[in-house]
Design an enzyme around this catalytic site. Structure first.
Site, mmCIF file in Angstrom:
data_model
loop_
_atom_site.group_PDB
_atom_site.id
_atom_site.type_symbol
_atom_site.label_atom_id
_atom_site.label_comp_id
_atom_site.label_asym_id
_atom_site.label_seq_id
_atom_site.Cartn_x
_atom_site.Cartn_y
_atom_site.Cartn_z
ATOM 1 C CG HIS A 274 -1.827 1.160 1.343
ATOM 2 N ND1 HIS A 274 -3.155 1.122 0.974
ATOM 3 C CD2 HIS A 274 -1.599 2.428 1.771
ATOM 4 C CE1 HIS A 274 -3.697 2.311 1.179
ATOM 5 N NE2 HIS A 274 -2.780 3.128 1.667
ATOM 6 C CD GLU A 275 1.449 3.658 3.706
ATOM 7 O OE1 GLU A 275 1.676 4.748 3.141
ATOM 8 O OE2 GLU A 275 0.377 3.411 4.296
ATOM 9 C CG HIS A 278 0.274 6.231 -0.571
ATOM 10 N ND1 HIS A 278 -0.696 7.004 -1.174
ATOM 11 C CD2 HIS A 278 -0.355 5.555 0.429
ATOM 12 C CE1 HIS A 278 -1.868 6.791 -0.560
ATOM 13 N NE2 HIS A 278 -1.686 5.908 0.402
ATOM 14 C CD GLU A 304 -5.813 5.400 0.388
ATOM 15 O OE1 GLU A 304 -4.830 6.142 0.603
ATOM 16 O OE2 GLU A 304 -6.063 4.391 1.064
HETATM 17 ZN ZN ZN Z 1 -3.158 5.228 1.810
#
Ligand code: ZN
Length: 510
Positions: A274-275, A278, A304
């Site tokens: 997830h990160e 980003h 996101e």
């Molecule tokens: Zn996030």
């Protein structure tokens, strides 16, 4: 045609502001990762000084007089001189600087300082209140923050609802009117889908995910996946923090964090992915525009979408695990030796209505957001009294997820957002989920053999595609315009719903 070079006195000042903000971000990153607990008070003051300085410089008369030569203050659009037009990057840059400047300028500086002080105070009280399961303890601070945020909305101005003024700060262009039908469509399909899943006779065994997994091996595997995704460790780091996050000081220095829980394999694994999503966005921003809006991410919803695309569309797919599961199995032979790839795939896609948003599966996650969206809107509009929050929270949890939190700690007090005044932030999580599927489906259409590539662990052409379509543009286009450019449509719940119904229909044999 006039180019960005003609804006030089402005971009020089913006660069200086960005450097101050980046320095503040370094301090915040350190606070969340390595700073000793005793440093908290001093650090908060150091960051506040830098943020105050950056705000001061942004609303300065120099920036104002520069902007007033080039931007129509009524429309925020660049002013063309006869026979001399601005090129598109300059136009976008001026539009976005004007947006930042005029939002900041509307707020009196003593209001900004008082708001920041109240929020930091409320956040500290919230930490205690959550620990002690005492909503009553947090209530006076929540009231204060709420009245400040309603005042902020008055300063900023709005149409229809004061909530729109706050929402626009996180997701430019989003309003209640655009979001309500999106959430209504999600609710109408997700609630019944969830009901069918909970009634399904398929039982998913995910108990093996809670076996003991060595700390260092979990981190090593996280690193391996990040590297495969194209996260550049020459321009980034992976560290530990209480809550995973990503921050960037420059495209050449982007930091992601994760956490490792011995008895919870998915938490480190999926937070890394997830990160990492980003992080790729921030590493992919155009360095030549650093300091200007063109070198900045466009919105929280689009940001996101990048993390969710990697975490869910890629990281929770069968295709991805075709390559990575044998490696994971080798790393954790004792724990996963007798678990099949299919068993692992269904376990990491297990749907279970749960109390805590950050632990929710990709399906129930949006129901958690919907509930917050409805509640915070009513709070800002004054339709809900803060003292009634726990009761309203629990009623909606029952209605959407069929469960009621036994404590406020696991209910209305679970998220930090409202304590620091972030009303209007939550909907961007759902926008991210919806955009992620729209973008991923477009990537599948445009990148030849993408599925085969993912199945063999080759993730770089997907990263390159995202870089070309999204990362490199910064704030050149508004979020809606960007989405239309890529997919031909604005944010749309249909692709997500179709994806969810197909994927979970199959897993749960509905
Ligand atoms: Zn996030």
């Amino acid at each position: 045609m006039k180019t960005i070079a003609a804006l030089e006195p402005l971009t020089t000042r913006l660069l200086e502001i960005q450097r101050i903000n980046s320095a503040a971000s370094v301090l915040s990153w350190d606070q969340e990762t390595y700073m000793p607990a005793g440093g908290g008070q001093a650090r908060a003051e150091q960051i506040a000084v830098l943020q105050g300085l950056a705000h001061q410089k942004l609303v300065s008369s120099e920036i104002e007089s520069l902007l007033s030569q080039w931007v129509d203050p009524e429309t925020g659009q660049a002013i063309d001189q006869p026979g001399d037009l601005w090129d598109e990057p300059s136009r976008s840059l001026l539009r976005e600087v004007w947006r930042d400047f005029s939002r900041a300028k509307k707020l009196p500086s003593d209001f900004v300082i008082a708001l920041s002080r109240e929020c930091s105070l409320a956040q500290q009280v919230w930490v205690e209140a959550k620990k002690k399961n005492s909503f009553a303890m947090f209530l006076p601070n929540l009231r204060t923050v709420l009245s400040f945020k309603r005042e902020e909305a008055q300063y900023l101005g709005y149409t229809d609802s004061p909530y729109n003024a706050l929402l626009d700060g996180y997701e430019p262009g989003a309003t209640i009117a655009t979001l309500e039908p999106v959430f209504a469509q999600l609710k109408a399909r997700l609630v019944p889908l969830l009901k069918r899943i909970t009634q399904s006779r398929v039982h998913i065994d995910d108990g093996f995910l809670r076996r003991s997994y060595a700390h260092t091996s979990q981190l090593e595997f996280g690193r391996l996946v990040l590297t495969a995704m194209g996260y550049d460790f020459e321009r980034g780091r992976l560290d530990l923090s209480a809550h995973p996050f990503t921050t960037s000081f420059h495209p050449t220095d982007v930091r992601v964090t994760t956490y490792v829980h011995e008895h919870d394999l998915p938490s480190c694994l999926f937070s890394c992915i997830h990160e990492g999503g980003h992080g790729l966005y921030d590493q992919g921003l155009d360095q030549q525009y650093y300091g200007t809006p063109l070198g900045d991410s466009v919105s929280l919803g689009i940001h996101e979408s990048q993390s969710r695309l990697w975490e869910n569309c890629v990281g929770r797919s069968r295709t991805f695990w075709r390559f990575f599961y044998p490696i994971l199995q080798q790393t954790f032979h004792d724990q996963l030796g007798n678990v099949s790839a299919e068993g692992f795939y269904t376990a990491v896609n297990c749907v279970k209505p749960s109390l805590i948003r950050v632990e929710a599966d990709e399906l129930t996650y949006n129901l958690h957001i919907m509930l917050r969206f409805e509640i915070e809107q009513d709070l800002i509009e004054g339709k809900t009294r803060p003292e009634d929050l726990p009761e309203i929270w629990n009623r909606k949890m029952e209605e959407y997820l069929g469960i009621v939190p036994p404590t406020d700690t696991e209910g209305v007090l679970q998220d930090v957002h409202w304590s620091f005044g972030a009303f209007g932030y939550f909907p961007t999580y759902t926008l991210g989920n919806l955009y992620s599927v729209q973008f991923f489906e477009q990537a599948m259409k445009e990148i030849p053999h993408l599925e085969d590539q993912i199945a063999t662990g080759q993730l770089t052409s997907l990263r390159r595609w995202l870089g070309q379509k999204i990362h490199r543009w910064g704030r050149m286009f508004t979020p809606e315009h960007l989405s239309r450019r890529i997919t031909g449509s604005p944010v749309d719940p249909e692709p997500f719903l179709a994806y969810a119904e197909k994927k979970y229909g199959e897993i749960y044999q509905l």
